[in-house]
Scaffold this active site. Structure first.
Site, PDB file in Angstrom:
ATOM      1  N   TYR A  14     -23.359  -3.803  19.213  1.00 37.37           N
ATOM      2  CA  TYR A  14     -24.245  -3.341  20.236  1.00 37.37           C
ATOM      3  C   TYR A  14     -25.512  -4.073  20.411  1.00 37.37           C
ATOM      4  O   TYR A  14     -26.210  -3.739  21.443  1.00 37.37           O
ATOM      5  CB  TYR A  14     -24.431  -1.853  19.926  1.00 37.37           C
ATOM      6  N   HIS A  19     -27.399  -0.825  26.776  1.00 34.14           N
ATOM      7  CA  HIS A  19     -27.781   0.467  26.116  1.00 34.14           C
ATOM      8  C   HIS A  19     -28.996   0.230  25.219  1.00 34.14           C
ATOM      9  O   HIS A  19     -29.303   1.355  25.029  1.00 34.14           O
ATOM     10  CB  HIS A  19     -26.720   1.098  25.794  1.00 34.14           C
ATOM     11  N   ASN A  66     -25.788   9.193  22.131  1.00 37.75           N
ATOM     12  CA  ASN A  66     -25.730  10.432  22.690  1.00 37.75           C
ATOM     13  C   ASN A  66     -26.028  11.619  21.923  1.00 37.75           C
ATOM     14  O   ASN A  66     -25.958  13.083  21.929  1.00 37.75           O
ATOM     15  CB  ASN A  66     -23.947  10.733  23.061  1.00 37.75           C
ATOM     16  N   ASN A 112     -27.040  10.337  28.857  1.00 34.72           N
ATOM     17  CA  ASN A 112     -26.873  11.114  27.649  1.00 34.72           C
ATOM     18  C   ASN A 112     -27.639  11.063  26.637  1.00 34.72           C
ATOM     19  O   ASN A 112     -27.778  12.166  25.995  1.00 34.72           O
ATOM     20  CB  ASN A 112     -25.189  10.713  27.312  1.00 34.72           C
TER      21      ASN A 112
END
Length: 187
Positions: A14, A19, A66, A112
């Site tokens: 990631y 994000h 989330n 989220n």
């Protein structure tokens, strides 16, 4: 005392994704202040520092995006941090790449991670520094794939500048409040 949390997802896969711009901003702030965000507590990496004479905990939740509120709510409870002294740094696909939007409260705007923080804190009255990462160019492109996608070479210099401005916005919130930061850095 303040809590400044950058949102993202843990793991090498990631790194450099849209994000994870919150994680990158926390890393920048920590590097600038000579702080290590390496201690583990409440499912997060954290470090402590002073910004403008205030004690600040820098946090990178390791719960995945989330569930960010699980970690943040534990810090807030343990350190008895007022919700309005919480600053969350996150990505925003509704903003063009490189734009900042500072708010002192409000909805999750479809994010989220912010939804979970609002739920776990039972409040939406925390500060947000939202960093524009753009939106998919095609309507049929999956938003999840987009935010988990990596930045392009052209976007990286723009976002490096934006991270610097986000750091300044965080310092402004701590020193003079969210209204002052909104006047200086929104847009």
């Amino acid at each position: 005392m303040y809590l400044v949390a950058g949102l993202g997802n843990p793991g090498k896969q990631y790194e450099m994704t849209r994000h994870n711009i919150g994680f990158h901003t926390i890393d920048y702030i920590a590097d600038r202040l000579g702080v290590k965000v390496k201690k583990l507590k409440f499912k997060a990496l954290y470090g402590e520092c002073d910004i403008n004479g205030e004690r600040v905990i820098l946090v990178k939740p390791q719960t995945y995006m989330n569930l960010s509120g699980e970690s943040i709510s534990e810090f807030v409870k343990f350190y008895k941090i007022p919700v309005n002294n919480v600053i969350i740094i996150s990505d925003d696909t509704a903003l063009d790449t490189g734009r900042l939007r500072i708010r002192k409260k409000g909805s999750a705007g479809g994010h989220n991670g912010l939804k979970n923080i609002i739920y776990m804190l039972n409040s939406d009255e925390f500060n947000r520094v939202r960093i524009g990462v753009g939106a998919p160019k095609h309507e049929d492109y999956d938003l999840k794939d987009f935010v988990l996608g990596k930045f392009t070479k052209d976007e990286i210099p723009v976002l490096e500048d934006t991270i610097i401005r986000a750091d300044k916005a965080v310092c402004e919130i701590i020193a003079r409040g969210a209204d002052s930061a909104m006047n200086k850095y929104n847009g």
